[in-house]
Design an enzyme around this catalytic site. Structure first.
Site, short mmCIF file in Angstrom:
data_model
loop_
_atom_site.label_atom_id
_atom_site.label_comp_id
_atom_site.label_asym_id
_atom_site.label_seq_id
_atom_site.Cartn_x
_atom_site.Cartn_y
_atom_site.Cartn_z
CD1 TRP A 1 4.39 120.12 87.92
CD2 TRP A 1 6.25 119.02 88.51
NE1 TRP A 1 4.52 119.00 87.11
CE2 TRP A 1 5.64 118.31 87.47
CE3 TRP A 1 7.44 118.50 89.05
CZ2 TRP A 1 6.16 117.12 86.94
CZ3 TRP A 1 7.96 117.32 88.54
CH2 TRP A 1 7.33 116.65 87.50
CG ASN B 1 9.43 116.15 84.67
OD1 ASN B 1 9.90 115.14 85.21
ND2 ASN B 1 8.34 116.12 83.94
CD GLU B 2 9.88 112.27 82.22
OE1 GLU B 2 9.24 112.52 81.19
OE2 GLU B 2 9.69 111.27 82.93
CE1 TYR C 1 6.04 106.49 84.97
CE2 TYR C 1 7.94 107.82 84.30
CZ TYR C 1 6.83 107.62 85.12
OH TYR C 1 6.54 108.54 86.08
CD GLU D 1 8.49 111.25 86.92
OE1 GLU D 1 7.91 110.58 86.04
OE2 GLU D 1 8.62 112.48 86.85
CD1 TRP E 1 3.43 109.06 87.42
CD2 TRP E 1 4.65 110.82 88.14
NE1 TRP E 1 2.88 110.20 86.89
CE2 TRP E 1 3.60 111.30 87.31
CE3 TRP E 1 5.54 111.75 88.71
CZ2 TRP E 1 3.42 112.66 87.04
CZ3 TRP E 1 5.36 113.09 88.42
CH2 TRP E 1 4.31 113.54 87.59
#
Ligand SMILES: *[C@@H]1O[C@H](CO)[C@@H](O)[C@H](O)[C@H]1NC(C)=O
Ligand SMILES: *[C@@H]1O[C@H](CO)[C@@H](O)[C@H](O)[C@H]1NC(C)=O
Length: 428
Positions: A95, A211-212, A292, A332, A374
């Site tokens: 980050w 991010n996302e 994920y 990720e 991740w």
């Protein structure tokens, strides 16, 4: 390494791939032998470094900047980057934002804490020293470390927000212009330790805008598409040396209904994101994908999740080769230890599945550009973890898998004698 009285001692005949720079660490000046990194470039669907295709074995440690601020936590940053280099890893995603909260870089709208900025300087200098490149992400869609909601809250406090919806981050002109200012502040920063401007520093692999990103309030995807295009063009107007990515999770949206069956569920096509459309934007250099299955499928068996993982990864590599003609980086991926019946061997199976697909893609010069786990922690910082986090050296079988992937991706490049002696020796 020479520590001394401030005189740079010239050492003639030292390997030409090594340059000397100095770093000021408190009162102490240290001279480091620095690996000289080239800029990462792109040729079609391939990342290139020094004129040769480059495939990524990498990881995520989002916490590097805030841990670099204070003396007590600083050793974790070096420990993590050093450990990454020892595993042959070449890219770390982290980050470059912390909006509000503890060790915030942005204290309030447009106010930067120099103390924390020096922490980010240190992360970049340390990464350079270890021969690791960084993907720096500029804002969070989620609440952690502030995120879009913090911007909206700040705008509300100033009486300047058009709406209290967190998605107004994408549409509100006041907030858009503040986020652009933030990006400009980062891109044009001159590193206080190395003297190199961020926008000129090859240690930075790429910028990632968010991010996302998700913008559920406009499921057509138009709002997010317009925002990405504007932000991407803005970044490129300041920095056209670095690659740029959106930060997508990979969900297919309204422009590609024929691909909806590859999404993890019906919900995924109505988040206001659109993988193909977002990544077609010409200022975007490569696509990112997250994986994920545990979060996306609470129920099924480990085998079903592995099958899904393989299909998800292959589907996006196909997109990179055909529709996008850009590299696709799996920025990720992770398996949750909180699943019922979780065994560490399942983690190895999960990592192997994605690693094998990347390796096969790389051997055939297809668009699968790499994968980044991740997430990795250094020891003694479990409070920074989540269900997906590991201290990699505590899991010997996973650790060797990671090294094996690093080595076989390097072998494709056929460059022996890399600058980092640790990581070139692990492969022999
Ligand atoms: C870039 O890709 C093209 C087509 O794949 C290839 O012919 C060319 O040699 C590549 N350029 C470099 C510098 O590798
Ligand atoms: C909006 O963002 C704020 C600050 O991050 C957060 O506290 C709040 O829960 C968010 N609202 C919604 C509806 O997600």
């Amino acid at each position: 390494m020479v520590a001394g009285n401030g005189l740079l001692v010239p050492i003639l005949g030292f390997a030409s791939s090594v340059a000397f720079i100095y770093m000021t660490l408190g009162d102490l000046r240290l001279y480091f032998a620095e690996p000289q990194l080239g800029f990462v470039e792109k040729n079609g669907t391939q990342f290139m470094v020094d004129g040769k295709a480059f495939y990524v074995n990498g990881w995520n440690s989002y916490w590097l900047m805030d841990q670099a601020v204070e003396e007590f936590s600083r050793p974790r940053v070096r420990a993590m980057l050093q450990a990454g280099a020892r595993m042959g890893l070449t890219v770390c995603r982290t980050w470059a934002f912390n909006d509000g909260g503890y060790n915030a870089l942005q204290l309030s709208l447009g106010t930067i804490d120099e103390r924390v900025f020096k922490g980010l300087d240190r992360v970049i200098a340390e990464a350079r020293h270890q021969g690791i490149r960084l993907i720096l992400c500029l804002v969070n869609n989620l609440h952690a470390y502030g995120g879009k909601g913090q911007y909206v809250q700040w705008a509300l406090e100033q009486g300047a927000a058009s709406s209290s919806s967190n998605d107004s981050f994408f549409s509100d002109p006041f907030i858009r212009s503040h986020f652009k200012n933030y990006m400009k502040t980062i891109l044009t920063r001159r590193n206080s330790l190395t003297g190199i401007k961020y926008k000129d520093d090859p240690t930075i692999f790429a910028w990632e805008i968010m991010n996302e990103p998700r913008c559920k309030s406009d499921p057509s995807g138009d709002t997010l598409q317009g925002w990405i295009k504007e932000m991407a063009e803005f970044v490129k107007s300041i920095d056209n040396k670095h690659l740029l990515s959106v930060g997508n999770e990979g969900f297919y949206g309204p422009t590609t209904p024929e691909k909806f069956d590859r999404n993890p569920g019906d919900w995924a096509s109505s988040l206001g994101v659109d993988f193909i459309r977002n990544n077609m934007i010409s200022a975007i250099d490569f696509a990112s994908v997250h994986a994920y299955p545990d979060n996306w499928f609470p129920e099924p068996s480990p085998e079903k999740k592995l099958n899904y993982l393989a299909k998800w990864v292959k589907s996006h590599i196909e997109d990179g080769d055909t529709m996008l003609q850009k590299p696709v980086l799996f920025t990720e991926f992770g398996i949750s230890t909180q699943q019922e019946g979780f065994e560490p061997t399942q983690r190895d199976a999960f990592y192997s599945t994605i690693y094998d697909i990347i390796y096969k893609s790389a051997k055939r010069r297809r668009s699968g550009a790499g994968a980044m786990a991740w997430q990795f922690l250094a020891g003694g910082m479990n409070e920074y973890g989540d269900a997906f986090a590991i201290v990699p050296w505590e899991w010997p079988s996973t650790y060797s898998l990671i090294i094996k992937q690093s080595c076989r991706l390097r072998a494709i490049r056929q460059d022996k004698g890399l600058v980092d002696s640790d990581s070139s020796s692990i492969c022999s």
